[in-house]
Design an enzyme around this catalytic site. Structure first.
Site, short mmCIF file in Angstrom:
data_model
loop_
_atom_site.label_atom_id
_atom_site.label_comp_id
_atom_site.label_asym_id
_atom_site.label_seq_id
_atom_site.Cartn_x
_atom_site.Cartn_y
_atom_site.Cartn_z
N GLY A 172 33.89 58.33 21.39
CA GLY A 172 34.20 59.59 20.72
C GLY A 172 34.16 60.76 21.69
O GLY A 172 33.89 60.59 22.88
N THR A 228 34.29 60.18 10.86
CA THR A 228 34.67 61.59 10.93
C THR A 228 36.05 61.89 10.33
O THR A 228 36.53 63.02 10.46
CB THR A 228 34.65 62.09 12.39
OG1 THR A 228 35.55 61.26 13.16
CG2 THR A 228 33.26 62.01 12.98
N TRP A 249 33.71 72.16 14.41
CA TRP A 249 35.03 72.29 15.04
C TRP A 249 35.03 71.72 16.47
O TRP A 249 35.44 72.39 17.42
CB TRP A 249 35.46 73.75 15.08
CG TRP A 249 35.54 74.48 13.78
CD1 TRP A 249 35.01 74.11 12.57
CD2 TRP A 249 36.20 75.73 13.54
NE1 TRP A 249 35.29 75.04 11.60
CE2 TRP A 249 36.02 76.05 12.16
CE3 TRP A 249 36.91 76.61 14.34
CZ2 TRP A 249 36.53 77.21 11.58
CZ3 TRP A 249 37.42 77.76 13.76
CH2 TRP A 249 37.23 78.05 12.41
N TYR A 299 32.91 63.59 3.13
CA TYR A 299 32.41 63.57 4.50
C TYR A 299 31.13 64.40 4.62
O TYR A 299 30.12 63.94 5.13
CB TYR A 299 33.48 64.11 5.46
CG TYR A 299 32.97 64.41 6.84
CD1 TYR A 299 32.57 63.39 7.71
CD2 TYR A 299 32.85 65.73 7.28
CE1 TYR A 299 32.10 63.68 8.97
CE2 TYR A 299 32.38 66.02 8.55
CZ TYR A 299 32.00 64.99 9.40
OH TYR A 299 31.51 65.27 10.64
#
Length: 281
Positions: free
Chosen positions: A11, A64, A152, A127
């Site tokens: 990730g 995610t 973000w 989520y």
């Protein structure tokens, strides 16, 4: 030599930690992808942790896909809640330090001031609900954990808003971006560095912390900055969220207050523009 296990190795955050790891040879680093640490299979997860025997766990792995989670609730909760609960139990039972990454989506977006760690949580999508359940389970099972909420997130690795905008601004004459969701971006490299600095500080104060770059902006304003640094010849328009419907609702305001982490760990948090420049170097 302490062994650090980083979950979610492929990730954005895991990749940035991997990039930085060579600067910290005093640790033995273990970067685990989803085959080495299987977050949706609790029994296997426990076996895998027992084999690795980490001294420190940086839990960057997560489900995610915000919109997809609306259809895959069980999977989202398995990875973001049940796996976190298991990792926290393992950490408690084996005296392992745990830093777990969470999200600004635990909030409902109705605030008008920057949200501190004590602000009321009330997620408005699956989520966010799964990540909040993970936070709660983490601190319940292992009160010595550190939970870091961020927002973000972007980097040169993986899929993210900045890379999407870079591509679209080169392909299209016009790009429209929502202008009524307010927060602050987080360069994953900055967050990775902050996590390592916490480990290096010699101070371990458990609980919830917020971390994002400095600045209060909309996604539209973020896109304008991306256009500026990329010198793209593309018109960027601002639109309301209702003009860009998504399966999962997003909080309208999720700006994080970073005073606690800055004071506790003497962290210097860069302005979002300063960090965004790194994407164009």
């Amino acid at each position: 030599m302490k062994r650090i296990l980083v979950t979610g190795a492929n990730g954005q955050l895991g990749s940035e930690l991997s990039r930085l790891s060579s600067d910290y040879p005093q640790y033995e680093w273990m970067f685990a992808d989803r085959t080495q640490i299987t977050l949706n299979d609790i029994d296997l997860l426990n076996t895998q942790l027992s084999k690795i025997k980490p001294d420190i766990i940086l839990n960057c792995g997560a489900y995610t896909a915000v919109d997809k989670a609306e259809l895959e609730k069980d999977l989202a909760f398995a990875v973001n809640h049940l796996a976190v609960e298991q990792i926290a139990k393992y950490a408690k039972d084996n005296n392992v330090k745990l830093i777990h990454i969470s999200t600004d989506y635990v909030f409902d977006g109705t605030s008008s001031v920057a949200l501190n760690e004590e602000a009321e949580t009330n997620p408005i999508n699956i989520y966010g609900a799964s990540k909040l359940a993970g936070e709660v389970a983490c601190l319940k099972e292992n009160p010595d954990s550190i939970v870091i909420r961020t927002s973000w997130v972007y980097s040169k690795y993986g899929n993210n808003f900045v890379k999407t905008m870079q591509r679209l601004m080169q392909e299209r004459d016009t790009v429209n971006v929502v202008n009524d969701q307010i927060g602050s971006p987080t360069y994953a490299g900055d967050l990775a560095k902050a996590m390592i600095l916490i480990l290096e500080s010699g101070i371990w104060k458990p609980g919830v912390y917020n971390y994002s770059n400095e600045g209060e902006i909309s996604w539209y304003e973020f896109a304008l900055s991306i256009k500026e640094f990329g010198n793209y010849d593309c018109n960027v328009g601002g639109i309301p969220s209702e003009s860009y419907p998504t399966p999962a609702r997003r909080p309208e305001f999720s700006l994080l207050d970073k005073k606690k982490i800055k004071a506790t760990y003497n962290l210097d948090v860069p302005d979002y523009k300063e960090s965004l420049k790194k994407m164009f170097i």
